[in-house]
Scaffold this active site. Structure first.
Site, PDB file in Angstrom:
ATOM      1  N   HIS A 157      -3.484  -0.155   5.837  1.00 34.35           N
ATOM      2  CA  HIS A 157      -2.391   0.958   5.495  1.00 34.35           C
ATOM      3  C   HIS A 157      -3.150   2.327   5.258  1.00 34.35           C
ATOM      4  O   HIS A 157      -3.812   2.068   4.372  1.00 34.35           O
ATOM      5  CB  HIS A 157      -1.697   0.826   5.083  1.00 34.35           C
ATOM      6  CG  HIS A 157      -1.291   0.478   4.337  1.00 34.35           C
ATOM      7  ND1 HIS A 157      -1.237   1.384   3.124  1.00 34.35           N
ATOM      8  CD2 HIS A 157      -0.902  -0.859   3.429  1.00 34.35           C
ATOM      9  CE1 HIS A 157      -1.167   0.553   2.064  1.00 34.35           C
ATOM     10  NE2 HIS A 157      -0.453  -0.316   2.116  1.00 34.35           N
ATOM     11  N   CYS A 173      -1.632  -5.005  -0.317  1.00 34.54           N
ATOM     12  CA  CYS A 173      -1.807  -4.727   1.340  1.00 34.54           C
ATOM     13  C   CYS A 173      -3.349  -3.734   0.810  1.00 34.54           C
ATOM     14  O   CYS A 173      -4.412  -3.063  -0.203  1.00 34.54           O
ATOM     15  CB  CYS A 173      -1.297  -3.401   1.287  1.00 34.54           C
ATOM     16  SG  CYS A 173       0.175  -4.256   2.190  1.00 34.54           S
TER      17      CYS A 173
END
Length: 197
Positions: A157, A173
């Protein structure tokens, strides 16, 4: 006073002689984001500005069907090969600690053009003061785009906090600058293979 003037003139004369008489050292940045430095013996050395090294896809993937993403945790770089073989290299953020780091093969299962965020149960346990939900926008830790992986809670992301890129700063992440995730988001597709090493 005259001694200072003499030293200054001598310094300027010596500097001018070195520039005029010495070999030229030229450098330029090409479109691939590398610096070319021409040595006096006309030997060209290519160096990546960010000191990341480019990689080949063949040691890591059997094919480039639907493209391939390789995340190198140690160098904090995301490598992407389009199905055509076109190569892209992005600096990224990686997990804070080894226990938050996951390695192995996965794939993109969902592309979210306007991500919202909820902390995972373990994040909430570590940080009870965090909000339960953050909608899309400038306060969202997932930035402007997110690609969900087949591993629960794991995503590639963007981020609005650019200080995180190139560091161990995430809760699991892989984070990219917003402009980079927007580019990758446009290139990758559901089913793109992903390998974290």
């Amino acid at each position: 006073m005259s001694q200072k003037g003499f030293d200054r003139r001598a310094f300027l004369a010596a500097a001018s002689a070195a520039v005029v008489g010495g070999p030229a050292l030229a450098q330029s940045v090409d479109g691939a984001g590398t610096v070319e430095i021409e040595r006096p013996i006309n030997h060209v050395i290519r160096r990546n500005i960010s000191s990341f090294r480019t990689l080949d896809w063949q040691p890591h993937f059997s094919n480039l069907t639907k493209g391939a993403v390789l995340v190198d945790i140690s160098s904090r770089a995301l490598h992407y090969w389009e199905e055509s073989g076109q190569y892209h290299l992005y600096p990224c953020s990686v997990p804070l600690t080894e226990d938050l780091t996951r390695r192995g093969r996965t794939q993109v299962v969902l592309k979210d053009p306007s991500p919202d965020w909820r902390p995972t149960p373990s994040m909430k346990q570590r940080n009870p003061e965090w909000p339960d939900y953050v909608g899309p926008g400038p306060d969202n830790p997932l930035g402007t785009r997110a690609m969900h992986l087949s591993w629960q809670y794991y995503r590639i992301h963007g981020t609005h906090d650019t200080r995180k890129i190139g560091r161990r700063s995430s809760n699991g992440c892989i984070g990219l600058y917003n402009e980079h995730i927007e580019e990758l988001y446009g290139l990758a597709q559901v089913g793109t293979q992903v390998l974290l090493i």
